[in-house]
Design a protein around this motif. Structure first.
Motif, PDB file in Angstrom:
ATOM      1  N   MET A 189      32.198  16.735  59.737  1.00 15.57           N
ATOM      2  CA  MET A 189      31.757  18.064  59.304  1.00 15.57           C
ATOM      3  C   MET A 189      31.215  17.968  57.873  1.00 15.57           C
ATOM      4  SD  MET A 189      32.699  21.739  59.983  1.00 15.57           S
ATOM      5  CE  MET A 189      34.151  21.459  60.948  1.00 15.57           C
ATOM      6  N   ARG A 190      30.099  18.621  57.639  1.00  9.57           N
ATOM      7  CA  ARG A 190      29.436  18.549  56.334  1.00  9.57           C
ATOM      8  C   ARG A 190      30.052  19.576  55.375  1.00  9.57           C
ATOM      9  NH1 ARG A 190      24.410  20.707  55.068  1.00  9.57           N
ATOM     10  NH2 ARG A 190      24.535  21.757  57.076  1.00  9.57           N
ATOM     11  N   THR A 191      30.470  19.117  54.202  1.00  8.09           N
ATOM     12  CA  THR A 191      30.967  20.049  53.182  1.00  8.09           C
ATOM     13  C   THR A 191      29.763  20.579  52.410  1.00  8.09           C
ATOM     14  OG1 THR A 191      33.018  18.794  53.007  1.00  8.09           O
ATOM     15  CG2 THR A 191      32.490  20.280  51.181  1.00  8.09           C
ATOM     16  N   VAL A 192      29.622  21.902  52.366  1.00  3.20           N
ATOM     17  CA  VAL A 192      28.419  22.460  51.727  1.00  3.20           C
ATOM     18  C   VAL A 192      28.711  23.165  50.396  1.00  3.20           C
ATOM     19  CG1 VAL A 192      27.040  22.679  53.823  1.00  3.20           C
ATOM     20  CG2 VAL A 192      28.575  24.540  53.177  1.00  3.20           C
ATOM     21  N   ALA A 193      29.974  23.374  50.076  1.00  2.00           N
ATOM     22  CA  ALA A 193      30.317  23.958  48.768  1.00  2.00           C
ATOM     23  C   ALA A 193      31.810  23.774  48.531  1.00  2.00           C
ATOM     24  CB  ALA A 193      29.982  25.451  48.723  1.00  2.00           C
ATOM     25  N   ILE A 194      32.173  23.685  47.238  1.00  5.55           N
ATOM     26  CA  ILE A 194      33.592  23.595  46.873  1.00  5.55           C
ATOM     27  C   ILE A 194      33.876  24.617  45.773  1.00  5.55           C
ATOM     28  CG2 ILE A 194      35.328  22.195  45.674  1.00  5.55           C
ATOM     29  CD1 ILE A 194      34.699  19.906  47.300  1.00  5.55           C
ATOM     30  N   GLY A 195      34.968  25.336  45.926  1.00  4.66           N
ATOM     31  CA  GLY A 195      35.319  26.330  44.919  1.00  4.66           C
ATOM     32  C   GLY A 195      36.775  26.224  44.519  1.00  4.66           C
ATOM     33  N   VAL A 196      37.098  26.938  43.449  1.00  6.93           N
ATOM     34  CA  VAL A 196      38.479  27.022  42.971  1.00  6.93           C
ATOM     35  C   VAL A 196      38.847  28.492  42.837  1.00  6.93           C
ATOM     36  CG1 VAL A 196      40.046  26.525  41.043  1.00  6.93           C
ATOM     37  CG2 VAL A 196      38.283  24.858  41.680  1.00  6.93           C
ATOM     38  N   GLU A 197      40.031  28.866  43.331  1.00  3.28           N
ATOM     39  CA  GLU A 197      40.520  30.232  43.099  1.00  3.28           C
ATOM     40  C   GLU A 197      41.810  30.165  42.293  1.00  3.28           C
ATOM     41  OE1 GLU A 197      41.653  32.428  46.708  1.00  3.28           O
ATOM     42  OE2 GLU A 197      43.506  31.291  46.879  1.00  3.28           O
ATOM     43  N   ASN A 198      41.942  31.128  41.387  1.00  2.00           N
ATOM     44  CA  ASN A 198      43.172  31.245  40.613  1.00  2.00           C
ATOM     45  C   ASN A 198      43.633  32.696  40.687  1.00  2.00           C
ATOM     46  OD1 ASN A 198      45.333  30.920  38.923  1.00  2.00           O
ATOM     47  ND2 ASN A 198      44.117  30.678  37.040  1.00  2.00           N
ATOM     48  N   LEU A 199      44.630  32.949  41.515  1.00  2.00           N
ATOM     49  CA  LEU A 199      45.119  34.321  41.728  1.00  2.00           C
ATOM     50  C   LEU A 199      46.184  34.622  40.673  1.00  2.00           C
ATOM     51  CD1 LEU A 199      45.330  34.237  45.635  1.00  2.00           C
ATOM     52  CD2 LEU A 199      43.485  35.119  44.197  1.00  2.00           C
TER      53      LEU A 199
ATOM     54  N   GLU B  45      24.917  17.418  44.273  1.00  2.00           N
ATOM     55  CA  GLU B  45      24.227  18.295  45.227  1.00  2.00           C
ATOM     56  C   GLU B  45      25.119  19.423  45.724  1.00  2.00           C
ATOM     57  OE1 GLU B  45      25.637  15.476  45.856  1.00  2.00           O
ATOM     58  OE2 GLU B  45      26.813  15.827  47.663  1.00  2.00           O
ATOM     59  N   LEU B  46      26.431  19.329  45.442  1.00  2.00           N
ATOM     60  CA  LEU B  46      27.378  20.271  46.039  1.00  2.00           C
ATOM     61  C   LEU B  46      27.514  21.545  45.188  1.00  2.00           C
ATOM     62  CD1 LEU B  46      29.114  19.949  48.579  1.00  2.00           C
ATOM     63  CD2 LEU B  46      30.995  19.200  47.088  1.00  2.00           C
ATOM     64  N   PRO B  47      27.146  22.738  45.720  1.00  2.00           N
ATOM     65  CA  PRO B  47      27.339  23.968  44.942  1.00  2.00           C
ATOM     66  C   PRO B  47      28.828  24.201  44.667  1.00  2.00           C
ATOM     67  CG  PRO B  47      25.916  24.371  46.836  1.00  2.00           C
ATOM     68  CD  PRO B  47      26.507  22.995  47.010  1.00  2.00           C
ATOM     69  N   ARG B  48      29.114  24.764  43.502  1.00  2.84           N
ATOM     70  CA  ARG B  48      30.507  25.003  43.095  1.00  2.84           C
ATOM     71  C   ARG B  48      30.679  26.468  42.724  1.00  2.84           C
ATOM     72  NH1 ARG B  48      28.560  20.177  41.299  1.00  2.84           N
ATOM     73  NH2 ARG B  48      27.568  21.110  39.502  1.00  2.84           N
ATOM     74  N   PHE B  49      31.873  26.988  42.962  1.00  3.98           N
ATOM     75  CA  PHE B  49      32.136  28.372  42.581  1.00  3.98           C
ATOM     76  C   PHE B  49      33.579  28.508  42.115  1.00  3.98           C
ATOM     77  CE2 PHE B  49      32.930  27.892  47.105  1.00  3.98           C
ATOM     78  CZ  PHE B  49      34.144  28.539  47.300  1.00  3.98           C
ATOM     79  N   TYR B  50      33.805  29.548  41.338  1.00  2.00           N
ATOM     80  CA  TYR B  50      35.138  29.783  40.780  1.00  2.00           C
ATOM     81  C   TYR B  50      35.391  31.273  40.752  1.00  2.00           C
ATOM     82  CZ  TYR B  50      38.817  30.094  37.193  1.00  2.00           C
ATOM     83  OH  TYR B  50      39.975  30.380  36.520  1.00  2.00           O
ATOM     84  N   TYR B  51      36.604  31.666  41.053  1.00  2.00           N
ATOM     85  CA  TYR B  51      36.934  33.071  40.869  1.00  2.00           C
ATOM     86  C   TYR B  51      38.417  33.238  40.580  1.00  2.00           C
ATOM     87  CZ  TYR B  51      38.331  32.846  45.799  1.00  2.00           C
ATOM     88  OH  TYR B  51      38.912  32.493  46.981  1.00  2.00           O
ATOM     89  N   ILE B  52      38.713  34.349  39.896  1.00  2.00           N
ATOM     90  CA  ILE B  52      40.108  34.720  39.694  1.00  2.00           C
ATOM     91  C   ILE B  52      40.407  35.957  40.536  1.00  2.00           C
ATOM     92  CG2 ILE B  52      40.333  33.724  37.379  1.00  2.00           C
ATOM     93  CD1 ILE B  52      39.988  36.562  36.247  1.00  2.00           C
ATOM     94  N   GLY B  53      41.635  36.284  40.734  1.00  2.00           N
ATOM     95  CA  GLY B  53      42.113  37.462  41.443  1.00  2.00           C
ATOM     96  C   GLY B  53      43.497  37.728  40.907  1.00  2.00           C
ATOM     97  N   TYR B  54      44.155  38.672  41.381  1.00  2.00           N
ATOM     98  CA  TYR B  54      43.811  39.559  42.483  1.00  2.00           C
ATOM     99  C   TYR B  54      42.812  40.651  42.085  1.00  2.00           C
ATOM    100  CZ  TYR B  54      47.816  37.386  44.682  1.00  2.00           C
ATOM    101  OH  TYR B  54      48.693  36.460  45.203  1.00  2.00           O
ATOM    102  N   CYS B  55      42.822  40.976  40.783  1.00  2.00           N
ATOM    103  CA  CYS B  55      41.853  41.981  40.361  1.00  2.00           C
ATOM    104  C   CYS B  55      41.268  41.550  39.028  1.00  2.00           C
ATOM    105  CB  CYS B  55      42.495  43.367  40.306  1.00  2.00           C
ATOM    106  SG  CYS B  55      43.337  43.721  38.760  1.00  2.00           S
ATOM    107  N   MET B  56      40.406  42.379  38.459  1.00  2.00           N
ATOM    108  CA  MET B  56      39.684  42.005  37.247  1.00  2.00           C
ATOM    109  C   MET B  56      40.286  42.633  35.987  1.00  2.00           C
ATOM    110  SD  MET B  56      37.392  39.908  38.110  1.00  2.00           S
ATOM    111  CE  MET B  56      38.191  39.260  39.577  1.00  2.00           C
ATOM    112  N   GLU B  57      41.520  43.115  36.079  1.00  2.00           N
ATOM    113  CA  GLU B  57      42.145  43.783  34.931  1.00  2.00           C
ATOM    114  C   GLU B  57      42.781  42.738  34.019  1.00  2.00           C
ATOM    115  OE1 GLU B  57      41.945  47.346  34.557  1.00  2.00           O
ATOM    116  OE2 GLU B  57      42.255  46.517  32.576  1.00  2.00           O
ATOM    117  N   THR B  58      41.951  42.064  33.254  1.00  2.00           N
ATOM    118  CA  THR B  58      42.448  41.024  32.359  1.00  2.00           C
ATOM    119  C   THR B  58      41.685  41.074  31.036  1.00  2.00           C
ATOM    120  OG1 THR B  58      42.428  38.632  31.963  1.00  2.00           O
ATOM    121  CG2 THR B  58      40.938  39.424  33.652  1.00  2.00           C
ATOM    122  N   PRO B  59      42.386  40.849  29.922  1.00  2.00           N
ATOM    123  CA  PRO B  59      41.677  40.804  28.628  1.00  2.00           C
ATOM    124  C   PRO B  59      40.684  39.650  28.573  1.00  2.00           C
ATOM    125  CG  PRO B  59      44.011  40.222  28.377  1.00  2.00           C
ATOM    126  CD  PRO B  59      43.840  40.696  29.784  1.00  2.00           C
ATOM    127  N   MET B  60      40.790  38.707  29.523  1.00  2.00           N
ATOM    128  CA  MET B  60      39.884  37.543  29.525  1.00  2.00           C
ATOM    129  C   MET B  60      38.628  37.792  30.368  1.00  2.00           C
ATOM    130  SD  MET B  60      41.787  35.971  27.622  1.00  2.00           S
ATOM    131  CE  MET B  60      40.692  34.569  27.419  1.00  2.00           C
TER     132      MET B  60
END
Ligand code: SF4
Length: 334
Positions: free
Chosen positions: A1-11, A55-70
């Motif tokens: 299976m071809r990996t087309v993107a890798i991301g990181v989540e920090n909840l 070649e691998l697109p990368r993405f990052y997101y935090i959660g659970y919500c956006m209520e952060t001083p950062m």
């Protein structure tokens, strides 16, 4: 299976809501790691991947919500690595704000480069507030829509439609139309996280067909919904050819991940997904076990398969991490 993107989540950011349908099963306790530590790890991880898999697109997101001083720092970081969250934010779960504070927030978001926000409405005021687990949430979301419009930010409204709220959808749209919302995305919720608790709320074919035309018009024509019976009759189960992998940071794994070369982390995620794919039978076998040939409940094909795969993992007792569960590292196959 071809990996087309890798991301990181920090909840790592507590959410102000406690929605009945929460993809991430938020229960009041964030499962992520310290914001700075997660960012530093991701910067290093993606920096190494840039050398080994440019070649691998990368993405990052935090959660659970956006209520952060950062928040500003987070948006700038996402922009620096080309992650979509540098331009797009989902804004449910923020702390309560009056109009002036909402205006200031949206002006700040527009200035830092946010182009689109998304808010999810569960129904009309009273129902929405009960569903989201706090009073005043509906009015907060309306204030955010108004403020975002004034700041020139595009608004997308997501509308999960279930049996309980379907009778409210048209009146809700009429309220939202007063805010000149640019984009709607009506959908039937999928079976992840606490979405499982809502399975009995899934619309049947006759209920789906009876939705008022303005509500039907808000479903994307690109997303196919059919009843279980119709999917079974169609009998086409395309094999996924690619996958997007997401690494979820937790206090339990971060120390180990910080010591690992990026290539090894990517290989570990791919290996997890390979093991999962090998452990779970193909759709035709799952159908033979779990199908309801007369089933009238409506699904995206992806969601029907999700339901069968989860039932299989529960029944088999196989010691394989559930790579469909977004509370941990997970994969999405296409
Ligand atoms: S706002 Fe989002 S993260 Fe928070 S409880 Fe609701 S669905 Fe879950």
């Amino acid at each position: 299976m071809r990996t087309v993107a890798i991301g990181v989540e920090n909840l790592c950011v507590p959410c102000g809501c406690r929605c009945r349908y929460c993809l991430l099963s938020y229960d009041g306790r964030p499962v992520g790691v310290d914001y700075e530590r997660g960012k530093q790890f991701t910067e290093h991880f993606f920096g190494e991947l840039e050398r080994t898999r440019p070649e691998l697109p990368r993405f990052y997101y935090i959660g659970y919500c956006m209520e952060t001083p950062m928040l500003t720092d987070y948006i700038r970081f996402c922009q620096s690595i080309g992650s979509p969250s540098g331009e797009f934010l989902q804004l449910n779960g923020l702390a309560m704000r009056e109009e002036e504070a909402a205006d200031r927030l949206m002006e700040r978001l527009a200035a830092v480069g946010i182009k689109t926000i998304d808010t999810t409405f569960y129904g009309q005021r009273e129902y929405h507030d009960r569903f989201a687990g706090r009073q005043g949430d509906f009015d907060l979301l309306l204030r955010l829509l108004g403020s975002a419009g004034r700041a020139g930010i595009r608004r997308r409204v997501s509308l999960p439609i279930i049996r309980e709220n379907m009778a409210q959808a048209q009146a809700l749209l009429e309220t939202l139309d007063g805010y000149s919302v640019e984009e709607y995305f009506a959908f039937l919720p999928h079976c992840k996280g606490r979405g499982w608790a809502l399975n009995s709320q899934r619309l049947t074919r006759p209920e789906f067909d009876a939705l008022p035309a303005p509500v039907r018009a808000r479903f994307s024509p690109q997303v196919a919904y059919r009843s279980e019976e119709e999917w079974l009759r169609l009998g086409e189960w395309p094999r996924p050819e690619s996958r997007t992998l997401t690494l979820s940071l937790t206090p339990e794994n971060i120390g180990r991940l910080e010591q690992m070369p990026a290539e090894q982390i990517a290989a570990m995620l791919e290996d997890l997904d390979d093991r999962y794919s090998a452990a779970v039978p193909p759709p035709s076998e799952l159908a033979a076990r779990y199908e309801d040939p007369a089933g009238q409940r409506m699904y995206r094909q992806r969601d029907l398969l999700l339901e069968w795969r989860r039932r299989y993992l529960l029944d088999s007792g196989d010691d394989v991490p559930d790579l469909d569960d977004e509370r941990g590292s997970f994969s999405v196959r296409n």
